[in-house]
Enzyme design. Structure first.
Site, mmCIF file in Angstrom:
data_model
loop_
_atom_site.group_PDB
_atom_site.id
_atom_site.type_symbol
_atom_site.label_atom_id
_atom_site.label_comp_id
_atom_site.label_asym_id
_atom_site.label_seq_id
_atom_site.Cartn_x
_atom_site.Cartn_y
_atom_site.Cartn_z
ATOM 1 N N THR A 23 0.830 -1.209 0.000
ATOM 2 C CA THR A 23 0.000 0.000 0.000
ATOM 3 C C THR A 23 0.863 1.258 0.000
ATOM 4 O O THR A 23 0.696 2.140 -0.845
ATOM 5 C CB THR A 23 -0.911 0.007 1.252
ATOM 6 O OG1 THR A 23 -1.660 -1.201 1.266
ATOM 7 C CG2 THR A 23 -1.847 1.201 1.244
ATOM 8 N N LYS A 117 5.748 2.512 12.741
ATOM 9 C CA LYS A 117 5.587 2.979 14.132
ATOM 10 C C LYS A 117 5.728 1.858 15.143
ATOM 11 O O LYS A 117 6.234 2.057 16.245
ATOM 12 C CB LYS A 117 4.257 3.701 14.331
ATOM 13 C CG LYS A 117 3.009 2.936 13.869
ATOM 14 C CD LYS A 117 2.694 3.223 12.439
ATOM 15 C CE LYS A 117 1.737 2.220 11.858
ATOM 16 N NZ LYS A 117 0.724 2.795 11.017
ATOM 17 N N GLU A 141 8.265 10.581 9.531
ATOM 18 C CA GLU A 141 7.040 11.384 9.507
ATOM 19 C C GLU A 141 5.811 10.527 9.219
ATOM 20 O O GLU A 141 4.740 10.717 9.821
ATOM 21 C CB GLU A 141 7.173 12.473 8.435
ATOM 22 C CG GLU A 141 6.053 13.475 8.442
ATOM 23 C CD GLU A 141 5.990 14.257 9.736
ATOM 24 O OE1 GLU A 141 6.863 15.076 9.998
ATOM 25 O OE2 GLU A 141 5.034 14.030 10.518
ATOM 26 N N VAL A 144 3.458 8.469 11.994
ATOM 27 C CA VAL A 144 2.446 9.017 12.899
ATOM 28 C C VAL A 144 1.463 9.902 12.133
ATOM 29 O O VAL A 144 1.851 10.915 11.550
ATOM 30 C CB VAL A 144 3.097 9.846 14.039
ATOM 31 C CG1 VAL A 144 2.027 10.338 15.007
ATOM 32 C CG2 VAL A 144 4.136 9.018 14.780
ATOM 33 N N GLY A 199 -6.924 -0.292 2.475
ATOM 34 C CA GLY A 199 -5.493 -0.219 2.821
ATOM 35 C C GLY A 199 -5.207 0.613 4.059
ATOM 36 O O GLY A 199 -4.077 0.996 4.302
ATOM 37 N N GLU A 202 -3.784 -2.145 9.513
ATOM 38 C CA GLU A 202 -2.499 -2.834 9.545
ATOM 39 C C GLU A 202 -2.686 -4.257 9.029
ATOM 40 O O GLU A 202 -3.803 -4.783 9.024
ATOM 41 C CB GLU A 202 -1.968 -2.878 10.982
ATOM 42 C CG GLU A 202 -1.691 -1.517 11.579
ATOM 43 C CD GLU A 202 -0.634 -0.740 10.808
ATOM 44 O OE1 GLU A 202 0.468 -1.261 10.582
ATOM 45 O OE2 GLU A 202 -0.923 0.411 10.406
ATOM 46 N N ASP A 213 -1.887 0.310 17.718
ATOM 47 C CA ASP A 213 -1.302 1.222 16.723
ATOM 48 C C ASP A 213 -1.304 2.667 17.244
ATOM 49 O O ASP A 213 -0.299 3.377 17.136
ATOM 50 C CB ASP A 213 -2.097 1.120 15.411
ATOM 51 C CG ASP A 213 -1.561 2.061 14.358
ATOM 52 O OD1 ASP A 213 -0.502 1.782 13.780
ATOM 53 O OD2 ASP A 213 -2.198 3.118 14.128
ATOM 54 N N LYS A 217 1.965 5.152 18.250
ATOM 55 C CA LYS A 217 2.136 6.527 17.772
ATOM 56 C C LYS A 217 2.264 7.517 18.932
ATOM 57 O O LYS A 217 3.067 8.453 18.867
ATOM 58 C CB LYS A 217 0.959 6.907 16.867
ATOM 59 C CG LYS A 217 0.957 6.117 15.553
ATOM 60 C CD LYS A 217 -0.376 6.253 14.843
ATOM 61 C CE LYS A 217 -0.402 5.507 13.523
ATOM 62 N NZ LYS A 217 -1.743 5.386 12.953
ATOM 63 N N GLY A 314 -3.799 5.472 4.670
ATOM 64 C CA GLY A 314 -4.070 5.362 3.243
ATOM 65 C C GLY A 314 -2.819 5.568 2.420
ATOM 66 O O GLY A 314 -1.846 6.176 2.866
HETATM 67 P P1 NAP Z 1 1.562 -3.894 2.933
HETATM 68 O O1 NAP Z 1 0.579 -3.349 1.981
HETATM 69 O O2 NAP Z 1 1.292 -5.169 3.606
HETATM 70 O O3 NAP Z 1 2.963 -4.000 2.144
HETATM 71 C C1 NAP Z 1 4.102 -4.580 2.716
HETATM 72 C C2 NAP Z 1 5.157 -4.749 1.630
HETATM 73 O O4 NAP Z 1 6.368 -5.201 2.234
HETATM 74 C C3 NAP Z 1 4.784 -5.784 0.576
HETATM 75 O O5 NAP Z 1 5.232 -5.355 -0.702
HETATM 76 C C4 NAP Z 1 5.562 -7.026 1.001
HETATM 77 O O6 NAP Z 1 5.965 -7.854 -0.060
HETATM 78 C C5 NAP Z 1 6.810 -6.390 1.601
HETATM 79 N N1 NAP Z 1 7.436 -7.242 2.606
HETATM 80 C C6 NAP Z 1 6.875 -7.719 3.751
HETATM 81 N N2 NAP Z 1 7.760 -8.468 4.427
HETATM 82 C C7 NAP Z 1 8.884 -8.469 3.675
HETATM 83 C C8 NAP Z 1 10.147 -9.086 3.822
HETATM 84 N N3 NAP Z 1 10.435 -9.864 4.875
HETATM 85 N N4 NAP Z 1 11.091 -8.887 2.879
HETATM 86 C C9 NAP Z 1 10.805 -8.113 1.797
HETATM 87 N N5 NAP Z 1 9.627 -7.492 1.604
HETATM 88 C C10 NAP Z 1 8.688 -7.690 2.530
HETATM 89 O O7 NAP Z 1 1.861 -2.843 4.106
HETATM 90 P P2 NAP Z 1 1.623 -1.269 4.079
HETATM 91 O O8 NAP Z 1 0.214 -0.953 4.421
HETATM 92 O O9 NAP Z 1 2.216 -0.690 2.859
HETATM 93 O O10 NAP Z 1 2.467 -0.827 5.364
HETATM 94 C C11 NAP Z 1 3.870 -0.744 5.331
HETATM 95 C C12 NAP Z 1 4.341 0.016 6.579
HETATM 96 O O11 NAP Z 1 3.773 1.322 6.578
HETATM 97 C C13 NAP Z 1 3.920 -0.607 7.910
HETATM 98 O O12 NAP Z 1 4.944 -0.400 8.851
HETATM 99 C C14 NAP Z 1 2.682 0.193 8.295
HETATM 100 O O13 NAP Z 1 2.469 0.213 9.684
HETATM 101 C C15 NAP Z 1 3.095 1.553 7.791
HETATM 102 N N6 NAP Z 1 1.990 2.482 7.532
HETATM 103 C C16 NAP Z 1 0.942 2.099 6.766
HETATM 104 C C17 NAP Z 1 -0.071 3.007 6.504
HETATM 105 C C18 NAP Z 1 -1.258 2.640 5.676
HETATM 106 O O14 NAP Z 1 -2.189 3.462 5.587
HETATM 107 N N7 NAP Z 1 -1.292 1.464 5.071
HETATM 108 C C19 NAP Z 1 0.017 4.317 6.991
HETATM 109 C C20 NAP Z 1 1.121 4.683 7.760
HETATM 110 C C21 NAP Z 1 2.093 3.763 8.015
HETATM 111 P P3 NAP Z 1 4.874 -8.642 -0.947
HETATM 112 O O15 NAP Z 1 4.240 -7.580 -1.797
HETATM 113 O O16 NAP Z 1 5.685 -9.604 -1.748
HETATM 114 O O17 NAP Z 1 3.927 -9.282 0.011
HETATM 115 N N1 HSE Z 2 -3.482 1.408 10.416
HETATM 116 C C1 HSE Z 2 -3.127 2.765 10.577
HETATM 117 C C2 HSE Z 2 -4.372 3.589 10.824
HETATM 118 C C3 HSE Z 2 -2.402 3.260 9.358
HETATM 119 O O1 HSE Z 2 -5.476 3.094 10.581
HETATM 120 O O2 HSE Z 2 -4.263 4.717 11.279
HETATM 121 C C4 HSE Z 2 -1.806 4.624 9.508
HETATM 122 O O3 HSE Z 2 -0.802 4.641 10.462
#
Ligand code: NAP
Ligand code: HSE
Length: 439
Positions: A23, A117, A141, A144, A199, A202, A213, A217, A314
């Site tokens: 995502t 985080k 950044e 959080v 998306g 978590e 979560d 933060k 997002g």
């Molecule tokens: P996600 O959609 O699950 O994507 C995770 C990515 O990391 C995937 O491409 C996955 O590969 C890859 N990956 C996972 N384990 C791996 C490993 N051991 N080696 C290599 N690649 C690996 O997660 P996301 O929502 O993007 O979140 C990523 C981070 O951002 C997290 O720490 C989350 O807390 C943070 N975050 C997310 C949001 C949000 O709104 N989603 C907002 C703020 C912060 P595959 O594609 O092959 O599975």
């Molecule tokens: N899962 C988290 C949320 C993503 O819903 O706020 C952003 O950190």
């Protein structure tokens, strides 16, 4: 990558490795491509992606631009060592591999940008010590409140101020669920499923719905605002998993909305941390924050109250924050990890000593003396009742009683509740939530 007209020819490109193309990582790639010219101009350097690391290289990746296909690898160890990359973007999530990956990058002399985080909240000391030793920044950044620049605000805009309090909605998933239940009549399960599809949630959504979560933060916020090195054990956490719609309706009768509020407050005797569904006055701007939006109120000595609002979760809002950190590093502005405020570590107030007015919902048998017994249990804890509401009912039938009580410590509230739950006329568990009255 497009070469920017404005990028000074003398500046070499900034090579980056992105670990994670889900995502957030996928959207970072989109932003870097779509906005390349502006980003180059603002960075003074062209940003060049050297490798994109994923877990499963065989997975079909329809949204990945064809230009990126040749950069895909599942070997993060090799990618991190690339001599043509200066910055690692850790966007894979999880704790153990992400920690190894960041540590390897710092040891190899790379700067780090992360949205993780959970990792920083649980292993912040180790990561920030490693960053300090390497003389490289770990920028976070995006970790959080999505696109809200709260880290920059605390680290830079309010650097000369004394923060007294940070309180806000910092989990988009929970706020989306509460809003969907209240305003659209959606069930908890359907609302959660929608956040997963969009998306926001978590990969382990219990982190969202159990409050973990938001706790991660608020720990990062407390570290920056107060220099507090607190752990998850220092934060009383209640999520929205067991939340009941009728409590929103009851709270509304007293002029309150219910939000999952994370708080870090400086008191005379230390720092108070919490994450709980909380009653906030419906007239306060925080009460009108709906869906996956986040809002954070900061109260500081000189600036007074400042309020920050934006998409808390997002793909693109988060990617925008990640890319801004990359630009900061390209400009040479990437501030080193902060180890506190140069002041002694503040003490943390134990959860049971944290005080607030509270909302109570009790289900009781409508019988003579019931209210007197409840009032007596509260009085024994020195808790005073501020307001009370009971729906019409028939004698002997079950009925909900809603109470607002004046400020009391969490410990006393829970002792009073225990006594009430032991009374033979009480049916089931008593529900309680703190009430936040903003200054
Ligand atoms: P996600 O959609 O699950 O994507 C995770 C990515 O990391 C995937 O491409 C996955 O590969 C890859 N990956 C996972 N384990 C791996 C490993 N051991 N080696 C290599 N690649 C690996 O997660 P996301 O929502 O993007 O979140 C990523 C981070 O951002 C997290 O720490 C989350 O807390 C943070 N975050 C997310 C949001 C949000 O709104 N989603 C907002 C703020 C912060 P595959 O594609 O092959 O599975
Ligand atoms: N899962 C988290 C949320 C993503 O819903 O706020 C952003 O950190």
């Amino acid at each position: 990558m497009l070469t920017s007209f404005f990028a000074p020819a003398s500046q070499p490109p900034l090579g980056i490795v992105i670990v994670g193309a889900g995502t957030v990582g996928g959207s970072v790639l989109d932003v870097l491509r779509e906005n390349a010219q502006t980003i180059s101009a603002r960075s003074g350097r062209n940003i060049v992606v050297r490798a994109v690391v994923v877990r499963n290289i065989e997975k079909a990746r329809t949204r990945l631009h064809p230009d990126m296909a040749g950069l895909l690898t599942d070997d993060w160890q090799a990618a991190v060592q690339r001599p043509d990359a200066e910055v690692l973007l850790e966007l894979m999530g999880g704790e153990s591999t992400a920690k190894e990956c960041i540590q390897a990058a710092l040891t190899a002399g790379k700067s780090v940008v992360t949205a993780n985080k959970a990792l920083l909240a649980t292993c912040g000391d180790v990561i920030f010590d490693a960053a300090h030793a390497a003389g490289k920044p770990v920028a976070y950044e995006a970790a959080v409140a999505g696109c809200i620049p709260i880290i920059k605000t605390l680290r830079e805009a309010l650097a000369g101020d004394t923060v007294h309090e940070v309180a806000g909605i910092i989990n988009g998933t929970s706020n989306y669920i509460l809003t969907a239940m209240e305003k659209d009549g959606v069930t908890f399960a359907d609302a959660l499923e929608a956040t997963q599809k969009m998306g926001y949630a978590e990969s382990d959504p219990s982190l969202d719905i159990d409050g973990g979560d938001a706790a991660h933060k608020i720990l990062l916020i407390a570290r920056l605002a107060f220099g507090a090195h607190a752990t998850m054990n220092d934060v009383p956490v209640v999520g929205v998993r067991d939340f009941k719609l009728r409590d929103i309706r009851y709270a509304a009768q007293f002029g309150f909305c219910v939000k999952l509020l994370a708080q870090a407050v400086r008191r005379d005797n230390g720092i108070e941390l919490s994450v709980q569904p909380t009653l906030v006055p419906c007239t306060h701007p925080i009460a009108s924050v709906d869906g996956a939006m986040n809002a954070i109120l900061v109260r500081s000595a000189y600036a007074g109250e400042t309020l920050y609002y934006g998409a808390g979760a997002g793909a693109f809002p988060t990617a925008a924050a990640v890319v801004a950190d990359v630009i900061d590093i390209a400009r040479g502005n990437g501030a080193l990890a902060q180890h506190g405020n140069g002041t002694p570590l503040p003490s943390l107030i134990p959860a049971d000593d944290c005080s607030a007015p509270h909302f109570l919902r009790l289900r009781v048998l409508d019988m003579p003396g019931v209210l007197a017994n409840i009032a007596s249990a509260l009085a024994q804890q020195n808790i005073s009742i501020e307001a009370i509401h009971q729906n019409e009912s028939a004698p002997g039938q079950e009925v909900d009683i809603i109470m607002l009580v004046h400020e009391a410590s969490r410990g006393k509230i829970f002792s009073g509740i225990k006594q009430i739950e032991n009374q033979s006329t009480t049916v089931g568990a008593v529900v309680t939530m703190p009430i936040k009255r903003f200054l």
